[in-house]
Design an enzyme around this catalytic site. Structure first.
Site, PDB file in Angstrom:
ATOM      1  N   ASP A 271       0.913  -1.163  -0.097  1.00 26.17           N
ATOM      2  CA  ASP A 271       0.056  -0.005  -0.034  1.00 26.17           C
ATOM      3  C   ASP A 271       0.835   1.164  -0.042  1.00 26.17           C
ATOM      4  OD1 ASP A 271      -2.387   1.922   0.709  1.00 26.17           O
ATOM      5  OD2 ASP A 271      -3.464  -0.033   1.052  1.00 26.17           O
ATOM      6  N   HIS A 294       2.467   1.917  -3.052  1.00 25.20           N
ATOM      7  CA  HIS A 294       1.425   3.087  -3.862  1.00 25.20           C
ATOM      8  C   HIS A 294       1.984   4.228  -3.760  1.00 25.20           C
ATOM      9  CE1 HIS A 294      -2.053  -0.182  -3.210  1.00 25.20           C
ATOM     10  NE2 HIS A 294      -1.314  -0.421  -3.765  1.00 25.20           N
TER      11      HIS A 294
END
Length: 454
Positions: A271, A294
């Site tokens: 993430d 991310h």
């Protein structure tokens, strides 16, 4: 008279003999085994010991190895193995850590908890303050969580450091292993939007004037590190390591904190490498290497009511590589009013990054968002400066502001992002905004209309 003279002569001879013996280094009576003779007042005992206290004062008791004892009231150095920890990776060592923490935290003077080499299996544990004196955690060993997936209270952690002042965690490369692979398979966040029943690996909550140095979080079941309600806290040389399939494992999340410095980190996760939540002020993120993951994000913001403003965020001198985003700000559509201002992303290198620069005020990862309703989070004074490298997507710069609460003073300065794919050169896309442009601009800004989504 003769007898008296003889007596004086004998006494004088004895005095001379004793004086010469001392001068020649002959041992005096040392008393109990291991004790040293008293040195003259103010002198230093050879070998680093302390001189005797003046007459009438109480001398400190000697600690093991001949060192002076800790100051009065201090717990000194506390070894978790001396408290019963095994460090074999299979024995539950929670009780030993709890015991040494209690002793250290209740000591009015400085205390140090030492964790020797080993792998310490520990269940959910909270190192809770406030403590009476500064506490240092000195680690040479690793901590290991149970692999089983058990529901916990929302937003709770596996290892919690809570309400501490002048706290230091010296990791020396120590690993906090969350053993999260089973949890990732059970994680249904993408379907339900509810992810907080799993433990965060390490939580730092309510810390003041503290340092976290040289620790690595691996395979967390949820977020790796959560920094919340902290003031003047520095994190240095931090490691985050988990595979791309580890869902919702934000590397380092910082929220509702003032004066946090994240200096030096290598983050690989599933993430955001670094996520910045509401209430964050005067934050510096520097020398972070991010990827896979991310990217580095402010937000998401606006999902909940009464979120606090984000102000004074600087992200600089970072390398972002093979990630699904670069640097971005994300806010939810249909949000309550909010503020994010004075945000700078500068001196950042992108290597094969999808959408290296992104503002997304229509962020909608789950089906429960109010798509089509404008975000009310006000973005102002946002700068993207000296950002260079390669974009994995044709759209290298995407800026989508709220149609209901427009962005103000969003600036692009010295941008050089190239795309080498078959779709053609990189482009910049915008919606509901017009950036302030300075210096080199590759790709040209706002040549296309930005659309929500990847």
């Amino acid at each position: 008279m003769v007898g008296l003279r003889r007596a004086k002569t004998v006494l004088l001879v004895l005095v001379v003999v004793i004086s010469n013996t001392i001068a020649d280094g002959a041992p005096l009576d040392r008393g109990p085994k291991g004790s040293g003779a008293a040195a003259p007042l103010g002198a230093t005992v050879p070998g680093g010991g302390n001189a005797a206290a003046p007459v009438g004062a109480t001398a400190p008791a000697a600690a093991a190895g001949g060192l002076a004892a800790a100051p009065a009231g201090a717990a000194g150095s506390l070894d978790v193995k001396a408290a019963g920890a095994k460090g074999d990776g299979t024995t539950d060592d929670t009780a030993a850590f709890t015991a040494v923490w209690k002793t250290a935290c209740e000591a009015p003077g400085p205390s140090t908890i030492t964790v020797p080499k080993g792998d310490y299996l520990v269940n959910n544990i909270e190192f809770l303050g406030p403590c009476k004196g500064p506490v240092t955690f000195e680690m040479s060993g690793n901590m290991k969580a149970p692999a089983t997936v058990a529901a916990v209270k929302p937003n709770s952690g596996w290892v919690d450091f809570t309400n501490l002042a002048d706290f230091t965690l010296n990791g020396n490369g120590a690993i906090f292993d969350g053993q999260g692979s089973l949890a990732w398979k059970a994680n249904d966040c993408a379907k339900t939007g509810k992810c907080n029943s799993l433990p965060i690996n390490i939580r730092f909550t309510g810390l003041t004037n503290s340092k976290i140095i040289g620790i690595t979080s691996t395979n967390s079941k949820l977020f790796h590190m959560n920094v919340l309600n902290c003031k003047n806290v520095t994190l240095e040389n931090i490691g985050i390591d988990a595979p791309p399939e580890s869902l919702n494992t934000d590397g380092i999340h910082i929220g509702r904190s003032v004066g946090v410095n994240l200096i030096g980190a290598k983050v690989k996760t599933g993430d955001d490498c670094v996520s910045i939540g509401d209430g964050t002020e005067n934050l510096i993120v520097e020398n972070v290497e991010c990827g896979p993951g991310h990217g580095i994000a402010v937000g998401s913001l606006g999902r909940y009511p009464n979120e606090q403003p984000v102000r004074g965020v600087t992200v600089r001198k970072c390398l972002i590589k093979n990630t699904s985003n670069g640097v971005r700000i994300k806010t939810w559509p249909g949000s309550p009013p909010g503020i994010a201002s004075n945000i700078i992303f500068e001196d950042i290198t992108m290597d094969n990054v999808s959408t290296p620069i992104l503002i997304d005020q229509e962020y909608c990862p789950y089906a429960d968002c109010k798509a089509g309703v404008p975000s009310k989070v006000k973005l102002s004074d946002v700068t993207f400066k000296n950002i260079k490298g390669t974009s994995a997507t044709k759209t290298a710069v995407k800026l989508i502001c709220s149609v209901g609460t427009p962005c103000t003073n969003v600036a692009l300065a010295n941008i050089n992002l190239v795309h080498n794919g078959p779709e053609g050169p990189a482009v910049g896309a915008c919606a509901n905004m017009k950036p302030v442009l300075t210096g080199q601009m590759i790709p040209p800004a706002c040549t296309e209309i930005a659309k929500p989504g990847p």
